[in-house]
Scaffold this active site. Sequence first.
Site, PDB file in Angstrom:
ATOM      1  CE  LYS A  51      32.053 -33.563  34.215  1.00  0.00           C
ATOM      2  NZ  LYS A  51      31.286 -34.182  33.145  1.00  0.00           N
ATOM      3  CD  GLN A  95      29.697 -37.512  32.634  1.00  0.00           C
ATOM      4  OE1 GLN A  95      29.743 -36.513  33.333  1.00  0.00           O
ATOM      5  NE2 GLN A  95      30.579 -37.728  31.676  1.00  0.00           N
ATOM      6  CG  ASP A 118      28.371 -30.536  29.054  1.00  0.00           C
ATOM      7  OD1 ASP A 118      29.483 -30.244  29.528  1.00  0.00           O
ATOM      8  OD2 ASP A 118      27.771 -31.596  29.312  1.00  0.00           O
TER       9      ASP A 118
END
Length: 291
Positions: A51, A95, A118
């Site tokens: 990422k 994460q 997200d």
Amino acid sequence: MQIIDGKQVAAQVLEEVAQDIAELKTKGILPGLAVVLVGNDPASQVYVGSKVKKCAELGMNSKKIVLPEETTQDELLEVIRQLNEDSSIHGILVQSPPPPHIDEAEVVLAINPAKDVDGFHPENVAKLVLEDETGFVPCTPLGCMRLLESAGVQTAGKRAVVIGRSMIVGKPMAHLLMSKKANATVTIAHSRTVNLPDLCKEADILVAAIGRPNFVTKDFVKEGAVVIDVGINRVDDATAPRGYKIVGDVAYDEVAPLCSAITPVPGGVGPMTIALLMANTVKACRQQNHC
Ligand code: NAD
């Protein structure tokens, strides 16, 4: 039969993102993503690394925050509070999965919904259900929709079956398919569904997000169906250099000949997720800068 090339479509998305970034730069604005990793799970390290690397390739600002395994809930919440305040950061992600002592739901709640790229914060979940496009939708189902669109799949009036009801894939995917944009008629199947093959056989569009290698066999698939395989499963393979290979939830070799279109694994949904994360970050940046 059309093999839907996720690498190619992801490259298109990233090209659009790059154009957006270039335009924002002319206004003196640089999108920024913060990625927080707690602990040293090897798979998570790889995901976080890719990422951050993608941000660099796009000339975007990124911040990689790696915290030790023993980080407390309060310490993590404090990091998030600081990132919420940081005007150079427009997107924040933590994460998953964090170490077991971390309350992930509380962490998600602590992220400013405007920076929740997200799409896990309840405010963004509500906006998805309300079809309020100012919200953030999880990147993987967003990527699946883009794949359908780029493959020219007509969704309106079609029967869609989504196998899997997770908050990260199955549920948002079902909402996107039933939205007034896509207009499919959607059924969600899960581990307690009975007669799953028969149900799936009714689908014009079948989305598999289960996490079981080669679970969807030809007995699940109607002739001419479109199959989107979200699964990423490691299976032992002595002939592979690393001793394993990645397969999807769909038994590709036997299912593909039946389909009008199908995504391969790897090279289907996988590359889309990171591309849409970049797109969500630019969207967050635009919204925060009102441009
Ligand atoms: P999850 O474990 O949270 O959910 C799996 C779902 O499958 C559950 O809702 C469960 O009810 C359903 N299920 C399990 N066994 C079943 C059965 N026998 N019959 C019917 N349904 C069953 O998983 P997830 O996070 O939604 O991920 C699903 C898969 O997608 C995994 O392989 C994961 O690695 C992959 N994934 C890929 C990406 C990507 O970028 N391509 C992103 C996220 C997840």
